[in-house]
Design an enzyme around this catalytic site. Structure first.
Site, mmCIF file in Angstrom:
data_model
loop_
_atom_site.group_PDB
_atom_site.id
_atom_site.type_symbol
_atom_site.label_atom_id
_atom_site.label_comp_id
_atom_site.label_asym_id
_atom_site.label_seq_id
_atom_site.Cartn_x
_atom_site.Cartn_y
_atom_site.Cartn_z
ATOM 1 C CG LEU A 61 -1.960 -1.170 1.212
ATOM 2 C CD1 LEU A 61 -2.889 -1.057 2.411
ATOM 3 C CD2 LEU A 61 -2.769 -1.227 -0.079
ATOM 4 C CB CYS A 62 4.435 1.990 -0.040
ATOM 5 S SG CYS A 62 4.811 1.829 1.718
ATOM 6 C CG HIS A 63 0.947 6.585 -2.436
ATOM 7 N ND1 HIS A 63 0.541 6.472 -1.127
ATOM 8 C CD2 HIS A 63 -0.183 6.812 -3.168
ATOM 9 C CE1 HIS A 63 -0.779 6.631 -1.070
ATOM 10 N NE2 HIS A 63 -1.240 6.835 -2.277
ATOM 11 C CG MET A 97 6.023 3.210 5.096
ATOM 12 S SD MET A 97 6.200 2.501 6.750
ATOM 13 C CE MET A 97 6.710 0.832 6.358
ATOM 14 C CD GLU A 98 9.072 5.404 0.564
ATOM 15 O OE1 GLU A 98 8.227 5.098 -0.290
ATOM 16 O OE2 GLU A 98 8.751 5.912 1.663
ATOM 17 C CG ASP A 112 23.358 -13.057 3.145
ATOM 18 O OD1 ASP A 112 23.032 -14.251 3.304
ATOM 19 O OD2 ASP A 112 23.963 -12.643 2.137
#
Length: 305
Positions: A61-63, A97-98, A112
């Site tokens: 749902l992120c633009h 969010m980014e 990792d």
């Protein structure tokens, strides 16, 4: 996805961080950059930047946003390494969010590259959090610190005669009330220049802000600008430039609006907006933060009203 079509673009920045707990010998490998897969921090930095640019593909749902800056830095402490991601854009929604995604992917990349050198229990992602955000509602407020008296005049023969509802005026009225303009005078007027001027002159004595809706177009009876422009002694052209620019990204007809804005002799702020529902909504979305800022920094504009 959330509709952000009526939110104005602004410069936005977010900073987020994530921590990876690791044993001392692994942290030393980060300092030297020596692992079988190469330098963990350099690789993690690139991974974090790529993640910021592709966040909309990872989180449903992120633009999608234009990323103007993305960077990841690292701090190595006694028991952990911290990834600090900063992302900037100019857009209608923020980049929290980014930044969070960039920090998360950066520490996952380090995880990792270190996992061959220790037991699984020795590596642990301890936190991922937003540290700072700038821009948008948190930076450009849309709420007055104190009440400001205002008047809203809707100019339309059709609305006055009851042939159509006043959707534009009632929408602007609601936005002004939510922003803290009070008391708020609402009035319907015909497309009559003399009556409009007389009402504006009368309302100036008790209101710091007067907004008109309608009469800014190209029709023969669109007289609002011609009648009210002479009352403005100190024009604020940027308000209407912002409204037209915002509207033109949604419809090319916005370029035809002749609206003006500025201060009258008694410091009443006069603003003329389009009368259509879309034009009024888009104009308010573009200029409301500026209107709030005017009365937030110029307390004297509300005195003696």
């Amino acid at each position: 996805m959330k509709d952000v079509s009526l939110k104005p673009d602004s410069q936005r920045r977010a900073t987020a961080s994530a921590e990876l707990l690791a044993p001392p010998h692994c942290l030393e490998m980060l300092r030297t950059g020596q692992t079988e897969k190469g330098d963990p921090l350099k690789t993690a930095r690139v991974a974090g930047i790529l993640a910021a640019k592709r966040t909309d593909e990872l989180i449903p749902l992120c633009h999608p946003l234009p990323i103007y800056r993305a960077d990841v830095e690292f701090e190595i402490e006694a028991d952990c390494v911290r990834a600090i991601a900063t992302v900037e854009t100019i857009a209608a929604t923020g980049v929290e969010m980014e930044a969070l995604t960039a920090a998360s992917i950066a520490v996952l990349t380090i995880y990792d590259m270190l996992k061959p050198y220790c037991e699984p229990a020795e590596l642990c992602i301890r936190s991922c959090k937003l540290d700072e955000k700038l821009g948008g509602k948190s930076h450009f407020v849309r709420q007055l610190p104190r009440a400001v008296p205002a008047a809203l005049l809707v100019i339309s023969d059709a609305i006055l005669a009851g042939r159509k509802p006043d959707e534009a005026g009632r929408g602007v009225e609601q936005e002004l009330r939510q922003a803290g303009f009070a008391p708020l005078h609402y009035e319907l007027l015909p497309d009559d220049g003399e009556q409009l001027r007389a009402r504006v002159e009368a309302l100036r004595a008790g209101n710091a802000l007067i907004i008109t809706l309608g009469g800014t177009g190209l029709g023969k009876r669109d007289l609002t600008v011609d009648v009210l422009r002479p009352l403005i002694q100190r024009e604020l052209p940027g308000l209407m430039e912002a409204a037209r620019s915002f509207g033109q990204r949604r419809t090319p007809y916005a370029a035809l609006s002749r609206g003006v804005a500025g201060f009258c002799a008694d410091n009443t702020l006069l603003v003329t907006l389009p009368g259509s529902r879309g034009g009024a909504r888009e104009s308010m979305a573009a200029i409301l933060p500026a209107l709030v800022h005017v009365f937030a920094v110029r307390r004297d504009l509300t005195l003696g009203k």
